[in-house]
Design a protein around this motif. Structure first.
Motif, PDB file in Angstrom:
ATOM      1  N   ILE A  91      -0.597   9.464  -1.076  1.00  0.00           N
ATOM      2  CA  ILE A  91      -0.507   9.928  -2.699  1.00  0.00           C
ATOM      3  C   ILE A  91      -1.432  11.663  -2.515  1.00  0.00           C
ATOM      4  N   ASP A  92      -1.618  12.119  -1.813  1.00  0.00           N
ATOM      5  CA  ASP A  92      -2.202  13.318  -1.757  1.00  0.00           C
ATOM      6  C   ASP A  92      -0.842  14.539  -1.356  1.00  0.00           C
ATOM      7  N   LYS A  93      -0.216  13.664  -1.091  1.00  0.00           N
ATOM      8  CA  LYS A  93       1.407  14.608  -0.692  1.00  0.00           C
ATOM      9  C   LYS A  93       2.310  14.494  -2.133  1.00  0.00           C
ATOM     10  N   LEU A  94       1.580  13.936  -2.448  1.00  0.00           N
ATOM     11  CA  LEU A  94       2.786  13.508  -4.152  1.00  0.00           C
ATOM     12  C   LEU A  94       2.422  14.504  -5.330  1.00  0.00           C
ATOM     13  N   GLU A  95       3.100  15.222  -5.752  1.00  0.00           N
ATOM     14  CA  GLU A  95       2.718  16.057  -6.721  1.00  0.00           C
ATOM     15  C   GLU A  95       3.127  15.902  -8.159  1.00  0.00           C
ATOM     16  N   ASN A  96       3.762  15.042  -7.981  1.00  0.00           N
ATOM     17  CA  ASN A  96       5.340  14.607  -9.171  1.00  0.00           C
ATOM     18  C   ASN A  96       4.425  13.132  -9.672  1.00  0.00           C
ATOM     19  N   PRO A  97       3.615  13.569 -10.994  1.00  0.00           N
ATOM     20  CA  PRO A  97       3.436  12.700 -11.567  1.00  0.00           C
ATOM     21  C   PRO A  97       4.360  11.449 -12.238  1.00  0.00           C
ATOM     22  N   ILE A  98       5.446  11.681 -12.669  1.00  0.00           N
ATOM     23  CA  ILE A  98       6.049  10.516 -12.686  1.00  0.00           C
ATOM     24  C   ILE A  98       7.307   9.769 -11.622  1.00  0.00           C
ATOM     25  N   VAL A  99       7.335  10.025 -10.260  1.00  0.00           N
ATOM     26  CA  VAL A  99       7.944   9.350  -9.385  1.00  0.00           C
ATOM     27  C   VAL A  99       6.859   8.672  -8.935  1.00  0.00           C
ATOM     28  N   LYS A 100       5.988   9.119  -8.729  1.00  0.00           N
ATOM     29  CA  LYS A 100       4.047   8.210  -8.724  1.00  0.00           C
ATOM     30  C   LYS A 100       4.322   6.706  -9.697  1.00  0.00           C
ATOM     31  N   ALA A 101       4.599   7.002 -11.100  1.00  0.00           N
ATOM     32  CA  ALA A 101       4.209   5.989 -11.932  1.00  0.00           C
ATOM     33  C   ALA A 101       5.997   5.161 -12.649  1.00  0.00           C
ATOM     34  N   ARG A 102       6.720   5.821 -11.493  1.00  0.00           N
ATOM     35  CA  ARG A 102       7.877   4.608 -11.692  1.00  0.00           C
ATOM     36  C   ARG A 102       7.484   4.317  -9.893  1.00  0.00           C
ATOM     37  N   LEU A 103       7.309   4.670  -8.947  1.00  0.00           N
ATOM     38  CA  LEU A 103       6.917   3.102  -7.888  1.00  0.00           C
ATOM     39  C   LEU A 103       5.959   2.957  -7.880  1.00  0.00           C
ATOM     40  N   LYS A 104       5.541   2.580  -8.672  1.00  0.00           N
ATOM     41  CA  LYS A 104       3.977   2.180  -8.757  1.00  0.00           C
ATOM     42  C   LYS A 104       4.662   0.990 -10.333  1.00  0.00           C
ATOM     43  N   ALA A 105       5.480   1.692 -11.281  1.00  0.00           N
ATOM     44  CA  ALA A 105       5.920   0.309 -11.911  1.00  0.00           C
ATOM     45  C   ALA A 105       6.862  -0.395 -10.635  1.00  0.00           C
ATOM     46  N   VAL A 110       0.588  -1.598  -0.455  1.00  0.00           N
ATOM     47  CA  VAL A 110       0.547  -0.067  -0.017  1.00  0.00           C
ATOM     48  C   VAL A 110       0.752   1.071   0.165  1.00  0.00           C
ATOM     49  N   TYR A 111       0.804   1.892  -0.627  1.00  0.00           N
ATOM     50  CA  TYR A 111       1.405   3.486  -0.911  1.00  0.00           C
ATOM     51  C   TYR A 111       0.080   4.913  -0.674  1.00  0.00           C
ATOM     52  N   ASN A 112       1.408   5.288   0.765  1.00  0.00           N
ATOM     53  CA  ASN A 112      -0.073   6.042   1.536  1.00  0.00           C
ATOM     54  C   ASN A 112       0.917   7.651   0.684  1.00  0.00           C
ATOM     55  N   GLN A 130       6.142  -1.548  -8.353  1.00  0.00           N
ATOM     56  CA  GLN A 130       5.455  -1.833  -7.617  1.00  0.00           C
ATOM     57  C   GLN A 130       3.851  -2.853  -7.601  1.00  0.00           C
ATOM     58  N   PRO A 131       3.917  -3.625  -9.127  1.00  0.00           N
ATOM     59  CA  PRO A 131       2.765  -3.007  -9.660  1.00  0.00           C
ATOM     60  C   PRO A 131       1.588  -3.085  -9.596  1.00  0.00           C
ATOM     61  N   LYS A 132       1.306  -3.980  -8.340  1.00  0.00           N
ATOM     62  CA  LYS A 132       0.214  -4.771  -7.640  1.00  0.00           C
ATOM     63  C   LYS A 132       0.155  -3.628  -6.464  1.00  0.00           C
ATOM     64  N   ALA A 133       0.730  -2.647  -6.401  1.00  0.00           N
ATOM     65  CA  ALA A 133       0.437  -1.684  -4.805  1.00  0.00           C
ATOM     66  C   ALA A 133      -0.786  -1.087  -5.230  1.00  0.00           C
ATOM     67  N   ILE A 134      -1.786  -0.951  -4.101  1.00  0.00           N
ATOM     68  CA  ILE A 134      -2.766   0.318  -3.922  1.00  0.00           C
ATOM     69  C   ILE A 134      -2.107   1.429  -3.294  1.00  0.00           C
TER      70      ILE A 134
END
Length: 425
Positions: free
Chosen positions: A327-341, A323-325, A343-347
Protein backbone atom coordinates in the motif's frame (compact mmCIF):
# COMPACT_ATOMS: atom_id res chain seq x y z
CA UNK A 1 22.23 -34.16 -24.39
CA UNK A 2 21.16 -35.78 -27.70
CA UNK A 3 24.05 -34.14 -29.64
CA UNK A 4 26.14 -36.47 -31.83
CA UNK A 5 28.17 -33.99 -33.87
CA UNK A 6 30.20 -30.90 -33.16
CA UNK A 7 28.25 -27.74 -33.50
CA UNK A 8 28.57 -24.00 -33.07
CA UNK A 9 27.35 -22.73 -29.69
CA UNK A 10 26.55 -19.17 -28.67
CA UNK A 11 24.61 -17.43 -25.97
CA UNK A 12 21.25 -15.80 -26.52
CA UNK A 13 21.54 -12.32 -25.04
CA UNK A 14 18.39 -10.55 -26.21
CA UNK A 15 14.85 -11.10 -27.44
CA UNK A 16 12.11 -9.41 -29.44
CA UNK A 17 8.64 -9.72 -27.88
CA UNK A 18 5.36 -10.39 -29.68
CA UNK A 19 2.04 -9.82 -27.91
CA UNK A 20 -1.38 -10.98 -29.03
CA UNK A 21 -4.66 -9.07 -28.96
CA UNK A 22 -7.48 -11.54 -29.43
CA UNK A 23 -11.07 -10.52 -30.15
CA UNK A 24 -12.18 -11.59 -26.66
CA UNK A 25 -9.88 -9.17 -24.78
CA UNK A 26 -9.34 -5.41 -24.96
CA UNK A 27 -6.08 -3.71 -25.85
CA UNK A 28 -5.31 -2.70 -22.25
CA UNK A 29 -5.41 -6.29 -21.02
CA UNK A 30 -3.37 -7.47 -24.00
CA UNK A 31 -0.78 -4.79 -23.18
CA UNK A 32 -0.67 -5.95 -19.56
CA UNK A 33 -0.03 -9.52 -20.72
CA UNK A 34 2.79 -8.31 -23.00
CA UNK A 35 4.31 -6.29 -20.14
CA UNK A 36 4.21 -9.39 -17.95
CA UNK A 37 5.96 -11.36 -20.70
CA UNK A 38 8.64 -8.66 -20.61
CA UNK A 39 9.10 -9.20 -16.88
CA UNK A 40 9.42 -12.94 -17.46
CA UNK A 41 12.04 -12.42 -20.17
CA UNK A 42 13.94 -10.04 -17.88
CA UNK A 43 13.84 -12.69 -15.17
CA UNK A 44 15.47 -15.06 -17.71
CA UNK A 45 18.29 -12.54 -17.97
CA UNK A 46 17.63 -11.46 -21.56
CA UNK A 47 17.68 -7.89 -22.85
CA UNK A 48 14.52 -6.80 -24.67
CA UNK A 49 15.28 -5.29 -28.07
CA UNK A 50 11.71 -4.34 -28.98
CA UNK A 51 8.12 -5.48 -29.08
CA UNK A 52 4.98 -5.45 -31.18
CA UNK A 53 1.29 -6.31 -30.78
CA UNK A 54 -0.60 -8.54 -33.21
CA UNK A 55 -4.38 -8.27 -33.69
CA UNK A 56 -5.70 -11.80 -34.13
CA UNK A 57 -9.07 -12.42 -35.74
CA UNK A 58 -8.60 -16.13 -36.42
CA UNK A 59 -5.82 -18.67 -35.82
CA UNK A 60 -3.47 -19.68 -38.62
CA UNK A 61 -2.61 -23.37 -38.76
CA UNK A 62 0.96 -22.87 -39.97
CA UNK A 63 2.17 -20.01 -37.73
CA UNK A 64 -0.78 -19.31 -35.37
CA UNK A 65 -0.80 -15.79 -36.90
CA UNK A 66 -0.76 -14.80 -40.57
CA UNK A 67 2.36 -15.38 -42.69
CA UNK A 68 2.50 -11.69 -43.62
CA UNK A 69 2.67 -10.76 -39.97
CA UNK A 70 5.39 -13.37 -39.36
CA UNK A 71 7.46 -11.76 -42.13
CA UNK A 72 6.90 -8.30 -40.64
CA UNK A 73 7.93 -9.49 -37.16
CA UNK A 74 11.01 -11.25 -38.54
CA UNK A 75 12.14 -8.04 -40.26
CA UNK A 76 11.55 -6.00 -37.10
CA UNK A 77 13.49 -8.50 -35.00
CA UNK A 78 16.39 -8.61 -37.45
CA UNK A 79 16.52 -4.81 -37.72
CA UNK A 80 16.84 -4.72 -33.92
CA UNK A 81 19.61 -7.37 -34.16
CA UNK A 82 17.51 -9.69 -32.02
CA UNK A 83 18.76 -13.22 -31.44
CA UNK A 84 15.43 -14.64 -30.31
CA UNK A 85 11.71 -14.01 -30.79
CA UNK A 86 9.44 -14.59 -27.77
CA UNK A 87 5.70 -14.82 -28.43
CA UNK A 88 2.94 -14.44 -25.84
CA UNK A 89 0.82 -17.24 -27.30
CA UNK A 90 1.14 -20.99 -27.28
CA UNK A 91 2.90 -22.52 -30.28
CA UNK A 92 2.44 -26.14 -31.31
CA UNK A 93 5.68 -28.03 -32.07
CA UNK A 94 5.07 -27.73 -35.83
CA UNK A 95 4.26 -24.00 -35.59
CA UNK A 96 7.44 -23.44 -33.61
CA UNK A 97 9.51 -25.24 -36.27
CA UNK A 98 7.81 -23.24 -39.03
CA UNK A 99 8.60 -19.95 -37.27
CA UNK A 100 12.26 -20.89 -36.81
CA UNK A 101 12.64 -22.13 -40.39
CA UNK A 102 11.14 -18.91 -41.76
CA UNK A 103 12.98 -16.47 -39.47
CA UNK A 104 16.27 -18.29 -38.99
CA UNK A 105 16.06 -17.22 -35.33
CA UNK A 106 15.34 -19.00 -32.09
CA UNK A 107 11.57 -18.72 -31.47
CA UNK A 108 10.00 -19.62 -28.12
CA UNK A 109 6.61 -19.10 -26.50
CA UNK A 110 5.56 -18.10 -23.00
CA UNK A 111 5.55 -21.72 -21.81
CA UNK A 112 9.22 -22.21 -22.68
CA UNK A 113 10.15 -18.96 -20.92
CA UNK A 114 8.44 -20.10 -17.73
CA UNK A 115 10.03 -23.55 -17.99
CA UNK A 116 13.45 -21.93 -18.28
CA UNK A 117 12.86 -19.74 -15.23
CA UNK A 118 11.63 -22.68 -13.18
CA UNK A 119 14.67 -24.72 -14.23
CA UNK A 120 17.01 -21.94 -13.12
CA UNK A 121 15.32 -21.34 -9.76
CA UNK A 122 14.34 -24.78 -8.47
CA UNK A 123 16.52 -25.77 -5.51
CA UNK A 124 14.98 -28.65 -3.56
CA UNK A 125 15.22 -32.16 -4.97
CA UNK A 126 11.47 -32.36 -5.52
CA UNK A 127 11.29 -29.06 -7.40
CA UNK A 128 14.30 -29.97 -9.56
CA UNK A 129 12.69 -33.31 -10.51
CA UNK A 130 9.31 -31.67 -11.18
CA UNK A 131 10.86 -29.08 -13.50
CA UNK A 132 13.00 -31.67 -15.27
CA UNK A 133 9.93 -33.81 -15.87
CA UNK A 134 7.95 -30.86 -17.25
CA UNK A 135 10.86 -29.97 -19.56
CA UNK A 136 11.18 -33.51 -20.87
CA UNK A 137 7.45 -33.71 -21.57
CA UNK A 138 7.64 -30.35 -23.34
CA UNK A 139 10.69 -31.27 -25.44
CA UNK A 140 9.49 -34.74 -26.56
CA UNK A 141 7.33 -33.52 -29.50
CA UNK A 142 9.96 -30.88 -30.39
CA UNK A 143 12.98 -33.10 -31.04
CA UNK A 144 13.08 -31.99 -34.70
CA UNK A 145 13.71 -28.38 -33.74
CA UNK A 146 16.84 -26.72 -35.04
CA UNK A 147 17.21 -24.91 -31.72
CA UNK A 148 17.39 -27.09 -28.60
CA UNK A 149 15.69 -26.13 -25.34
CA UNK A 150 17.11 -22.89 -23.93
CA UNK A 151 17.04 -24.05 -20.32
CA UNK A 152 19.71 -26.69 -20.92
CA UNK A 153 22.19 -23.84 -20.70
CA UNK A 154 19.89 -21.44 -18.85
CA UNK A 155 19.85 -18.93 -21.65
CA UNK A 156 22.10 -20.69 -24.18
CA UNK A 157 21.14 -22.26 -27.44
CA UNK A 158 22.75 -24.79 -29.73
CA UNK A 159 22.89 -25.37 -33.44
CA UNK A 160 21.53 -28.04 -35.72
CA UNK A 161 21.50 -31.60 -34.46
CA UNK A 162 22.68 -34.55 -36.57
CA UNK A 163 20.00 -35.47 -39.11
CA UNK A 164 18.40 -38.86 -39.70
CA UNK A 165 15.50 -40.86 -38.40
CA UNK A 166 17.81 -43.20 -36.47
CA UNK A 167 19.20 -40.34 -34.39
CA UNK A 168 15.71 -38.87 -33.89
CA UNK A 169 14.37 -42.21 -32.68
CA UNK A 170 17.35 -42.59 -30.34
CA UNK A 171 16.68 -39.13 -28.95
CA UNK A 172 13.02 -40.02 -28.48
CA UNK A 173 13.86 -43.21 -26.57
CA UNK A 174 16.26 -41.31 -24.34
CA UNK A 175 13.62 -38.73 -23.49
CA UNK A 176 10.96 -41.38 -22.82
CA UNK A 177 13.36 -43.31 -20.57
CA UNK A 178 14.24 -40.12 -18.73
CA UNK A 179 10.54 -39.30 -18.23
CA UNK A 180 9.94 -42.78 -16.75
CA UNK A 181 12.94 -42.39 -14.44
CA UNK A 182 11.87 -38.93 -13.27
CA UNK A 183 8.36 -40.15 -12.49
CA UNK A 184 9.81 -42.92 -10.30
CA UNK A 185 12.07 -40.45 -8.49
CA UNK A 186 9.16 -38.08 -7.99
CA UNK A 187 7.09 -40.84 -6.35
CA UNK A 188 9.90 -41.53 -3.87
CA UNK A 189 10.28 -37.86 -3.02
CA UNK A 190 6.49 -37.53 -2.70
CA UNK A 191 6.47 -40.33 -0.11
CA UNK A 192 9.01 -38.40 1.97
CA UNK A 193 6.99 -35.19 1.61
CA UNK A 194 3.79 -36.97 2.68
CA UNK A 195 5.57 -38.21 5.83
CA UNK A 196 6.68 -34.66 6.64
CA UNK A 197 3.19 -33.36 5.93
CA UNK A 198 1.56 -35.96 8.20
CA UNK A 199 3.94 -34.95 10.98
CA UNK A 200 2.84 -31.34 10.57
CA UNK A 201 -0.81 -32.39 10.62
CA UNK A 202 -0.22 -34.10 13.95
CA UNK A 203 1.66 -31.07 15.19
CA UNK A 204 -0.46 -29.07 17.65
CA UNK A 205 0.68 -25.79 16.08
CA UNK A 206 -1.90 -24.61 13.47
CA UNK A 207 -0.77 -24.21 9.86
CA UNK A 208 -1.57 -21.44 7.38
CA UNK A 209 -0.54 -21.32 3.71
CA UNK A 210 0.47 -18.06 2.03
CA UNK A 211 -0.76 -18.05 -1.57
CA UNK A 212 -0.99 -15.44 -4.30
CA UNK A 213 0.26 -14.16 -7.61
CA UNK A 214 3.99 -14.20 -8.25
CA UNK A 215 5.88 -11.19 -6.86
CA UNK A 216 3.02 -10.13 -4.57
CA UNK A 217 5.36 -10.14 -1.56
CA UNK A 218 4.61 -13.54 -0.01
CA UNK A 219 8.21 -14.39 0.89
CA UNK A 220 8.82 -10.88 2.23
CA UNK A 221 5.76 -11.23 4.45
CA UNK A 222 6.98 -14.58 5.77
CA UNK A 223 10.39 -13.07 6.51
CA UNK A 224 8.85 -10.12 8.36
CA UNK A 225 6.50 -12.25 10.47
CA UNK A 226 8.98 -15.02 11.30
CA UNK A 227 12.35 -13.30 11.21
CA UNK A 228 13.40 -15.89 8.60
CA UNK A 229 15.69 -15.32 5.64
CA UNK A 230 13.67 -16.80 2.79
CA UNK A 231 15.10 -15.74 -0.59
CA UNK A 232 13.44 -12.56 -1.82
CA UNK A 233 13.91 -10.81 -5.17
CA UNK A 234 11.86 -8.28 -7.12
CA UNK A 235 11.39 -10.71 -9.99
CA UNK A 236 8.74 -13.20 -11.01
CA UNK A 237 9.06 -16.69 -9.48
CA UNK A 238 11.73 -15.79 -6.94
CA UNK A 239 10.32 -18.61 -4.78
CA UNK A 240 9.52 -22.06 -6.14
CA UNK A 241 10.00 -24.29 -3.12
CA UNK A 242 7.57 -24.21 -0.17
CA UNK A 243 9.13 -22.90 3.02
CA UNK A 244 7.55 -23.29 6.47
CA UNK A 245 8.44 -21.12 9.47
CA UNK A 246 7.09 -20.64 13.01
CA UNK A 247 5.50 -17.24 13.71
CA UNK A 248 4.85 -15.93 17.24
CA UNK A 249 1.52 -14.15 17.80
CA UNK A 250 -0.01 -12.22 20.73
CA UNK A 251 -1.07 -14.17 23.85
CA UNK A 252 2.03 -16.38 23.39
CA UNK A 253 0.35 -18.25 20.55
CA UNK A 254 2.24 -19.70 17.59
CA UNK A 255 1.40 -20.62 14.03
CA UNK A 256 3.21 -22.33 11.16
CA UNK A 257 3.27 -20.30 7.94
CA UNK A 258 4.09 -21.93 4.59
CA UNK A 259 5.18 -19.83 1.62
CA UNK A 260 4.07 -21.42 -1.69
CA UNK A 261 5.09 -20.94 -5.31
CA UNK A 262 3.63 -17.82 -6.91
CA UNK A 263 0.97 -18.15 -9.59
CA UNK A 264 0.73 -16.47 -12.98
CA UNK A 265 -1.65 -16.13 -15.90
CA UNK A 266 -1.24 -18.66 -18.72
CA UNK A 267 0.76 -20.98 -16.47
CA UNK A 268 1.55 -24.09 -18.55
CA UNK A 269 -0.72 -26.98 -17.62
CA UNK A 270 2.17 -29.41 -17.19
CA UNK A 271 3.73 -27.04 -14.65
CA UNK A 272 0.42 -26.76 -12.80
CA UNK A 273 0.43 -30.56 -12.56
CA UNK A 274 4.10 -30.62 -11.60
CA UNK A 275 3.69 -28.12 -8.77
CA UNK A 276 0.36 -29.30 -7.45
CA UNK A 277 2.27 -31.21 -4.78
CA UNK A 278 3.74 -27.98 -3.41
CA UNK A 279 0.50 -26.06 -3.84
CA UNK A 280 -1.30 -28.82 -1.97
CA UNK A 281 0.17 -27.26 1.18
CA UNK A 282 -2.93 -25.10 0.91
CA UNK A 283 -5.08 -28.22 1.25
CA UNK A 284 -3.65 -29.31 4.61
CA UNK A 285 -3.53 -25.77 6.00
CA UNK A 286 -6.06 -24.72 8.62
CA UNK A 287 -6.61 -21.52 6.64
CA UNK A 288 -5.16 -19.52 3.75
CA UNK A 289 -3.53 -16.09 3.58
CA UNK A 290 -4.17 -14.70 0.09
CA UNK A 291 -1.62 -11.94 -0.65
CA UNK A 292 -2.28 -9.41 -3.43
CA UNK A 293 -0.13 -6.56 -4.75
CA UNK A 294 -2.55 -3.65 -4.44
CA UNK A 295 -0.26 -1.40 -6.52
CA UNK A 296 -0.49 -3.68 -9.56
CA UNK A 297 -3.08 -2.52 -12.13
CA UNK A 298 -3.98 -6.18 -12.76
CA UNK A 299 -4.65 -7.01 -9.13
CA UNK A 300 -8.23 -8.10 -9.84
CA UNK A 301 -7.03 -10.51 -12.55
CA UNK A 302 -4.43 -11.81 -10.11
CA UNK A 303 -7.20 -12.48 -7.59
CA UNK A 304 -9.15 -14.50 -10.16
CA UNK A 305 -6.07 -16.44 -11.33
CA UNK A 306 -5.19 -17.53 -7.80
CA UNK A 307 -8.76 -18.43 -6.91
CA UNK A 308 -9.11 -20.45 -10.11
CA UNK A 309 -6.19 -22.70 -9.15
CA UNK A 310 -7.33 -22.95 -5.53
CA UNK A 311 -10.67 -24.09 -6.87
CA UNK A 312 -8.90 -26.72 -8.99
CA UNK A 313 -7.16 -27.92 -5.81
CA UNK A 314 -10.49 -27.98 -3.91
CA UNK A 315 -9.08 -25.44 -1.47
CA UNK A 316 -11.22 -22.42 -2.39
CA UNK A 317 -13.71 -22.98 0.44
CA UNK A 318 -11.05 -22.92 3.16
CA UNK A 319 -11.15 -20.05 5.68
CA UNK A 320 -8.97 -17.26 4.33
CA UNK A 321 -7.52 -13.86 5.10
CA UNK A 322 -7.15 -11.46 2.17
CA UNK A 323 -4.08 -9.22 2.43
CA UNK A 324 -3.43 -6.23 0.17
CA UNK A 325 0.34 -5.67 0.25
CA UNK A 326 2.46 -2.73 -1.02
CA UNK A 327 0.00 0.00 0.00
CA UNK A 328 3.06 2.28 0.32
CA UNK A 329 3.30 2.16 -3.50
CA UNK A 330 -0.37 3.03 -4.13
CA UNK A 331 -0.91 6.78 -4.27
CA UNK A 332 -4.46 6.87 -5.63
CA UNK A 333 -6.93 6.80 -2.70
CA UNK A 334 -9.84 6.13 -5.07
CA UNK A 335 -8.27 2.89 -6.27
CA UNK A 336 -7.55 1.88 -2.69
CA UNK A 337 -11.15 2.55 -1.65
CA UNK A 338 -12.53 0.62 -4.66
CA UNK A 339 -10.38 -2.45 -3.99
CA UNK A 340 -11.21 -2.32 -0.30
CA UNK A 341 -14.90 -2.26 -1.23
CA UNK A 342 -14.41 -5.41 -3.31
CA UNK A 343 -12.88 -7.17 -0.30
CA UNK A 344 -14.27 -5.39 2.80
CA UNK A 345 -12.50 -7.72 5.22
CA UNK A 346 -9.13 -7.38 3.49
CA UNK A 347 -6.18 -6.12 5.53
CA UNK A 348 -4.07 -3.34 4.02
CA UNK A 349 -0.37 -3.79 4.78
CA UNK A 350 3.08 -2.78 3.66
CA UNK A 351 5.84 -5.28 4.30
CA UNK A 352 8.30 -2.49 3.49
CA UNK A 353 7.06 -0.02 6.15
CA UNK A 354 5.40 -2.45 8.57
CA UNK A 355 2.02 -0.75 8.28
CA UNK A 356 -0.89 -3.07 9.09
CA UNK A 357 1.29 -5.94 10.36
CA UNK A 358 -0.04 -5.74 13.93
CA UNK A 359 -3.60 -5.88 12.58
CA UNK A 360 -2.67 -8.93 10.50
CA UNK A 361 -1.26 -10.67 13.57
CA UNK A 362 -4.48 -9.94 15.45
CA UNK A 363 -6.51 -11.38 12.58
CA UNK A 364 -4.30 -14.48 12.56
CA UNK A 365 -4.96 -14.87 16.28
CA UNK A 366 -8.71 -14.49 15.70
CA UNK A 367 -8.57 -17.25 13.09
CA UNK A 368 -6.72 -19.50 15.48
CA UNK A 369 -9.33 -18.93 18.16
CA UNK A 370 -12.11 -19.79 15.70
CA UNK A 371 -10.60 -23.23 15.41
CA UNK A 372 -10.39 -23.75 19.16
CA UNK A 373 -12.74 -24.42 22.03
CA UNK A 374 -12.58 -23.25 25.64
CA UNK A 375 -12.65 -26.24 28.02
CA UNK A 376 -12.82 -26.47 31.81
CA UNK A 377 -11.40 -29.79 32.86
CA UNK A 378 -11.24 -31.77 36.09
CA UNK A 379 -8.30 -34.15 35.99
CA UNK A 380 -8.09 -36.86 38.69
CA UNK A 381 -4.75 -37.19 40.45
CA UNK A 382 -2.53 -39.69 38.75
CA UNK A 383 -3.12 -38.32 35.25
CA UNK A 384 0.06 -36.31 35.40
CA UNK A 385 0.82 -36.73 31.71
CA UNK A 386 -2.38 -34.93 30.61
CA UNK A 387 -1.45 -31.40 31.83
CA UNK A 388 1.89 -31.71 30.04
CA UNK A 389 0.08 -32.62 26.80
CA UNK A 390 -2.36 -29.74 27.22
CA UNK A 391 0.50 -27.29 27.51
CA UNK A 392 1.86 -28.58 24.19
CA UNK A 393 -1.34 -28.61 22.18
CA UNK A 394 -3.16 -25.55 23.47
CA UNK A 395 -3.21 -22.45 25.61
CA UNK A 396 -3.54 -22.99 29.38
CA UNK A 397 -5.49 -20.11 30.89
CA UNK A 398 -5.49 -21.31 34.50
CA UNK A 399 -4.44 -24.39 36.47
CA UNK A 400 -5.39 -25.11 40.11
CA UNK A 401 -4.16 -28.12 42.01
CA UNK A 402 -6.72 -29.13 44.66
CA UNK A 403 -6.88 -32.09 47.04
CA UNK A 404 -9.47 -33.96 44.96
CA UNK A 405 -8.20 -33.13 41.43
CA UNK A 406 -6.42 -30.69 39.14
CA UNK A 407 -8.68 -28.05 37.62
CA UNK A 408 -7.56 -26.64 34.26
CA UNK A 409 -9.12 -24.05 31.98
CA UNK A 410 -7.61 -24.30 28.51
CA UNK A 411 -8.22 -23.26 24.94
CA UNK A 412 -7.64 -26.31 22.76
CA UNK A 413 -7.89 -27.06 19.03
CA UNK A 414 -11.35 -28.41 18.24
CA UNK A 415 -9.92 -31.71 17.05
CA UNK A 416 -8.91 -32.48 20.66
CA UNK A 417 -12.29 -31.67 22.23
CA UNK A 418 -13.51 -35.29 22.07
CA UNK A 419 -10.24 -36.60 23.45
CA UNK A 420 -10.70 -34.73 26.74
CA UNK A 421 -14.50 -34.54 26.84
CA UNK A 422 -14.66 -37.13 29.67
CA UNK A 423 -12.90 -34.66 31.97
CA UNK A 424 -15.26 -31.73 31.27
CA UNK A 425 -16.76 -30.01 34.27
Amino acid sequence: MFETEERDERKVKNAFLVGIKEVSIDINKASEHLAELGELVNTMGLEITGECMVNLRSENTRYYIGSGKVEEITNLARNKKSECIVVDFELSPSQQRNWEKFSGLCVIDRREVILDIFAARATTREAVIQVALARMQYSLPRLKRAWTHLSRQRGGMKGTRGEGEKQLEADRRMVLNRITQLKKELKEVAKHRDVQRSKRENNPIPLAAIVGYTNAGKSSLLNLLSGADVFVEDKLFATLDPTTRVVSLPEKRKILLTDTVGLIRKLPHNLIEAFKSTLEEALVADFIIHVLDISNPSVEDHWQTTNSLLDELNALDKPSIVVYNKIDKLENPIVKARLKALQPKAILISVKTGEGIDLLKSRLLDNLNKGTVLMQLKLPHGNYDIPAKLYKIGKIISAKYQEDATYITARLPKKYSKTYSQYLI
